[in-house]
Design a protein around this motif. Structure first.
Motif, PDB file in Angstrom:
ATOM      1  N   ARG A  20       9.106   3.277  -4.562  1.00  0.00           N
ATOM      2  CA  ARG A  20       8.481   2.044  -5.044  1.00  0.00           C
ATOM      3  C   ARG A  20       9.196   0.802  -4.531  1.00  0.00           C
ATOM      4  O   ARG A  20       8.554  -0.197  -4.192  1.00  0.00           O
ATOM      5  N   LEU A  21      10.519   0.852  -4.452  1.00  0.00           N
ATOM      6  CA  LEU A  21      11.261  -0.278  -3.905  1.00  0.00           C
ATOM      7  C   LEU A  21      10.915  -0.497  -2.438  1.00  0.00           C
ATOM      8  O   LEU A  21      10.776  -1.638  -1.980  1.00  0.00           O
ATOM      9  N   PHE A  22      10.765   0.591  -1.707  1.00  0.00           N
ATOM     10  CA  PHE A  22      10.374   0.467  -0.308  1.00  0.00           C
ATOM     11  C   PHE A  22       8.974  -0.141  -0.213  1.00  0.00           C
ATOM     12  O   PHE A  22       8.725  -1.028   0.620  1.00  0.00           O
ATOM     13  N   HIS A  23       8.064   0.317  -1.043  1.00  0.00           N
ATOM     14  CA  HIS A  23       6.693  -0.195  -1.057  1.00  0.00           C
ATOM     15  C   HIS A  23       6.679  -1.689  -1.367  1.00  0.00           C
ATOM     16  O   HIS A  23       5.900  -2.454  -0.768  1.00  0.00           O
ATOM     17  N   ARG A  24       7.541  -2.102  -2.264  1.00  0.00           N
ATOM     18  CA  ARG A  24       7.604  -3.515  -2.643  1.00  0.00           C
ATOM     19  C   ARG A  24       8.174  -4.359  -1.499  1.00  0.00           C
ATOM     20  O   ARG A  24       7.702  -5.463  -1.228  1.00  0.00           O
ATOM     21  N   GLU A  25       9.185  -3.824  -0.822  1.00  0.00           N
ATOM     22  CA  GLU A  25       9.839  -4.574   0.244  1.00  0.00           C
ATOM     23  C   GLU A  25       9.026  -4.575   1.534  1.00  0.00           C
ATOM     24  O   GLU A  25       9.052  -5.541   2.294  1.00  0.00           O
ATOM     25  N   TYR A  26       8.290  -3.474   1.783  1.00  0.00           N
ATOM     26  CA  TYR A  26       7.511  -3.351   3.022  1.00  0.00           C
ATOM     27  C   TYR A  26       6.061  -2.997   2.669  1.00  0.00           C
ATOM     28  O   TYR A  26       5.610  -1.868   2.847  1.00  0.00           O
ATOM     29  N   PRO A  27       5.303  -3.955   2.179  1.00  0.00           N
ATOM     30  CA  PRO A  27       3.946  -3.666   1.685  1.00  0.00           C
ATOM     31  C   PRO A  27       2.983  -3.219   2.778  1.00  0.00           C
ATOM     32  O   PRO A  27       1.931  -2.641   2.460  1.00  0.00           O
ATOM     33  N   ASN A  28       3.294  -3.471   4.040  1.00  0.00           N
ATOM     34  CA  ASN A  28       2.397  -3.052   5.125  1.00  0.00           C
ATOM     35  C   ASN A  28       2.649  -1.616   5.577  1.00  0.00           C
ATOM     36  O   ASN A  28       1.866  -1.070   6.358  1.00  0.00           O
ATOM     37  N   ALA A  29       3.724  -1.022   5.106  1.00  0.00           N
ATOM     38  CA  ALA A  29       3.991   0.372   5.451  1.00  0.00           C
ATOM     39  C   ALA A  29       3.044   1.286   4.671  1.00  0.00           C
ATOM     40  O   ALA A  29       2.693   1.011   3.525  1.00  0.00           O
ATOM     41  N   VAL A  30       2.635   2.376   5.302  1.00  0.00           N
ATOM     42  CA  VAL A  30       1.804   3.379   4.633  1.00  0.00           C
ATOM     43  C   VAL A  30       2.713   4.403   3.969  1.00  0.00           C
ATOM     44  O   VAL A  30       3.648   4.908   4.590  1.00  0.00           O
ATOM     45  N   LEU A  57       8.791   7.691   9.182  1.00  0.00           N
ATOM     46  CA  LEU A  57       8.445   7.603  10.592  1.00  0.00           C
ATOM     47  C   LEU A  57       8.437   6.143  11.038  1.00  0.00           C
ATOM     48  O   LEU A  57       7.918   5.269  10.339  1.00  0.00           O
ATOM     49  N   ARG A  58       8.996   5.906  12.213  1.00  0.00           N
ATOM     50  CA  ARG A  58       8.940   4.566  12.801  1.00  0.00           C
ATOM     51  C   ARG A  58       7.758   4.513  13.770  1.00  0.00           C
ATOM     52  O   ARG A  58       7.766   5.166  14.811  1.00  0.00           O
ATOM     53  N   LEU A  59       6.745   3.751  13.400  1.00  0.00           N
ATOM     54  CA  LEU A  59       5.614   3.517  14.281  1.00  0.00           C
ATOM     55  C   LEU A  59       5.890   2.267  15.115  1.00  0.00           C
ATOM     56  O   LEU A  59       6.927   1.618  14.969  1.00  0.00           O
ATOM     57  N   ALA A  60       4.965   1.907  15.972  1.00  0.00           N
ATOM     58  CA  ALA A  60       5.181   0.758  16.843  1.00  0.00           C
ATOM     59  C   ALA A  60       5.316  -0.532  16.044  1.00  0.00           C
ATOM     60  O   ALA A  60       6.076  -1.429  16.426  1.00  0.00           O
ATOM     61  N   GLN A  61       4.590  -0.632  14.905  1.00  0.00           N
ATOM     62  CA  GLN A  61       4.611  -1.866  14.128  1.00  0.00           C
ATOM     63  C   GLN A  61       5.287  -1.712  12.775  1.00  0.00           C
ATOM     64  O   GLN A  61       6.080  -2.557  12.370  1.00  0.00           O
ATOM     65  N   ASN A  62       4.985  -0.644  12.060  1.00  0.00           N
ATOM     66  CA  ASN A  62       5.491  -0.469  10.701  1.00  0.00           C
ATOM     67  C   ASN A  62       6.002   0.952  10.507  1.00  0.00           C
ATOM     68  O   ASN A  62       5.781   1.821  11.347  1.00  0.00           O
ATOM     69  N   ASP A  63       6.667   1.163   9.385  1.00  0.00           N
ATOM     70  CA  ASP A  63       7.052   2.522   9.012  1.00  0.00           C
ATOM     71  C   ASP A  63       5.882   3.226   8.332  1.00  0.00           C
ATOM     72  O   ASP A  63       4.988   2.590   7.762  1.00  0.00           O
ATOM     73  N   PHE A  64       5.921   4.541   8.392  1.00  0.00           N
ATOM     74  CA  PHE A  64       4.944   5.393   7.732  1.00  0.00           C
ATOM     75  C   PHE A  64       5.744   6.452   6.999  1.00  0.00           C
ATOM     76  O   PHE A  64       6.541   7.166   7.600  1.00  0.00           O
ATOM     77  N   ILE A  65       5.540   6.563   5.693  1.00  0.00           N
ATOM     78  CA  ILE A  65       6.311   7.513   4.894  1.00  0.00           C
ATOM     79  C   ILE A  65       5.409   8.632   4.408  1.00  0.00           C
ATOM     80  O   ILE A  65       4.404   8.393   3.733  1.00  0.00           O
TER      81      ILE A  65
END
Length: 300
Positions: free
Chosen positions: A272-282, A228-236
């Motif tokens: 995990r790669l996504f988590h590493r690249e975008y640590p602010n995403a939930v 999901l694309r939120l206003a600031q970050n992605d949410f998976i």
């Protein structure tokens, strides 16, 4: 025995998208099941299957949440991911879940906490679209409560859940989804499927980048996650690609006895790669009690 329900392919994005749209998401808890931690994080060692079976027989007081997610899209309206436990579980779990699931997982649901009731409390009486991460009983139990919705399911998941051998042993209950509903299936080998960040195959549900469905098999034959694309970050919404936060972070062992261990490792690596690249995403794990105890009410 096969189900009688039929599906139609989803070959292009649904109508209702808006260029540049972002969404909000509200996590909802619709019941709990009791599941030994060893069934979620593998203890390893010899005779693993036998030891897991003994754990199931001995019972467990480890309650894990059954989440669903309410998405609000600015033009497509409310969208649900998974359905939680059926309202009847609050009074008679065996009626919906069956004798064996009731015995081994001890499902429970507080009165008025089923997803339809939670939606009505928010003034929502219709859900146009329901995305299913997969069709295991703790996610698909309440499909019957959304007869006017369009369901989005991975084609591989539907084929295995509808016609695979020994469905109960693999987490399925045909009675949960054998309805003449509007089931639309995504083929992740079709044209229009593309990569997104670390995810190799995704489908842009509305063509506006707000909701992407990612192919994350392994836990089940056709498991999918939702980006999901939120206003600031992605949410998976990770579904059961990872049961616990430790599995997302790589600090806990993977689940034992998945449908396809190799595919599960590949899917977890993408997460995990996504988590590493975008640590602010939930990134949500499937059934981590601590994660859902501390989760925010709504993400914008």
């Amino acid at each position: 025995m096969k189900v009688h329900a039929e599906t139609r392919p989803l070959e292009k994005p649904l109508a209702g998208g808006t260029t540049g749209a972002s969404v909000t998401v509200e996590p909802l808890i619709a019941g709990h099941v009791n599941w030994p931690i060893e069934m979620m994080e593998s203890p390893g060692g010899r005779f693993l299957r036998l030891r897991l079976f003994k754990k199931l027989l001995s019972g467990s007081d480890h309650a894990v949440p059954c989440p669903a997610f309410l998405i609000q899209h600015p033009s497509a309206g409310p969208i649900l991911v998974d359905t939680g436990l059926h309202p009847s579980v609050s009074s008679d779990p065996r009626q919906n879940m069956g004798r064996l699931a009731e015995r081994f997982s001890k499902p429970r649901l507080e009165q008025g906490m089923d997803i339809p009731a939670q939606l009505r409390a928010r003034g929502i009486n219709e859900i146009p679209i329901v995305i299913m991460t997969h069709l295991h009983f703790d996610h698909a139990s309440a499909i019957s409560e959304f007869p006017r919705s369009t369901f989005i399911i991975n084609r591989t998941e539907w084929e295995d859940a509808a016609a695979g051998h020994r469905p109960f042993m693999r987490g399925y209950r045909h009675a949960h989804y054998d309805f003449a509903f509007d089931y639309r299936t995504i083929d992740f080998d079709q044209a229009g499927v593309s990569s997104y960040a670390s995810f190799g195959r995704t489908f842009d549900l509305f063509g506006d980048g707000s909701i992407r469905i990612a192919f994350t098999p392994g836990h089940s034959a056709g498991h999918q996650s939702v980006i999901l694309r939120l206003a600031q970050n992605d949410f998976i919404i990770g579904g059961d690609a990872a049961y616990t936060t430790g599995q997302i972070e790589g600090t806990s062992p993977n689940a034992p006895e998945p449908f396809d261990e190799h595919q599960l490792r590949r899917s977890l690596q993408e997460i995990r790669l996504f988590h590493r690249e975008y640590p602010n995403a939930v990134i949500t794990p499937g059934h981590d009690p601590g994660f859902y105890r501390d989760i925010e009410t709504i993400y914008r």
